[in-house]
Design a protein around this motif. Structure first.
Motif, short mmCIF file in Angstrom:
data_model
loop_
_atom_site.label_atom_id
_atom_site.label_comp_id
_atom_site.label_asym_id
_atom_site.label_seq_id
_atom_site.Cartn_x
_atom_site.Cartn_y
_atom_site.Cartn_z
N LEU A 143 0.84 -1.19 0.00
CA LEU A 143 0.00 0.00 0.00
C LEU A 143 0.88 1.24 0.00
N ALA A 144 0.56 2.17 -0.88
CA ALA A 144 1.35 3.40 -1.02
C ALA A 144 0.51 4.59 -0.55
N SER A 145 1.17 5.50 0.15
CA SER A 145 0.51 6.74 0.56
C SER A 145 1.50 7.89 0.39
N GLY A 146 0.95 9.06 0.12
CA GLY A 146 1.78 10.24 -0.08
C GLY A 146 2.23 10.84 1.24
N ASP A 147 3.41 11.41 1.24
CA ASP A 147 3.95 12.06 2.43
C ASP A 147 3.77 13.57 2.29
N VAL A 148 2.80 14.10 3.01
CA VAL A 148 2.45 15.51 2.91
C VAL A 148 3.61 16.40 3.35
N ALA A 149 4.34 16.00 4.37
CA ALA A 149 5.45 16.81 4.85
C ALA A 149 6.51 17.00 3.77
N THR A 150 6.78 15.95 3.02
CA THR A 150 7.77 16.07 1.95
C THR A 150 7.26 16.96 0.82
N VAL A 151 5.99 16.84 0.50
CA VAL A 151 5.40 17.71 -0.52
C VAL A 151 5.51 19.16 -0.07
#
Length: 113
Positions: free
Chosen positions: A72-80
């Motif tokens: 499962l993949a999820s985006g990392d908001v902090a990195t964005v």
């Protein structure tokens, strides 16, 4: 910028340079998705999508976790947000240069005392 920061910026912008990777990132920022669900959205092989996800993961834009047989993949908001901060810093530099050019163009040497 330190060498480590330069390499991190290179990895981030390399990951974001590809249209498919940007689309994958948008999808996994909205919700966690399996790599196989992502692969179903593209006209390419599962392995190709897996490679795109790996590039995003190496850049820190995506995190993966295993649930049973699925990844499962999820985006990392902090990195964005860190990418947004880098772009804001570059924009500030650009705006400063534009302001200096405007000042030079507005300068009238005949008005100087």
């Amino acid at each position: 910028m330190t060498e480590e920061n330069v390499e991190r910026a290179d990895a981030l912008f390399h990951a974001l340079a590809d249209r498919t990777r940007r689309d994958i990132l948008r999808r996994v920022l909205v919700r966690e998705l399996s790599v196989s669900a992502l692969a179903a959205e593209y006209d390419m092989s599962f392995a190709a999508v897996q490679k795109h996800v790996a590039v995003l993961e190496r850049a820190g834009l995506v995190t993966k976790r295993r649930v049973g047989r699925e990844q499962l993949a999820s985006g990392d908001v902090a990195t964005v947000r860190s990418v947004a901060a880098m772009l804001a810093e570059l924009e500030e530099i650009w705006r400063g240069r534009v302001a200096r050019i405007d000042a030079l163009l507005a300068f009238d040497p005949e008005q100087e005392d």
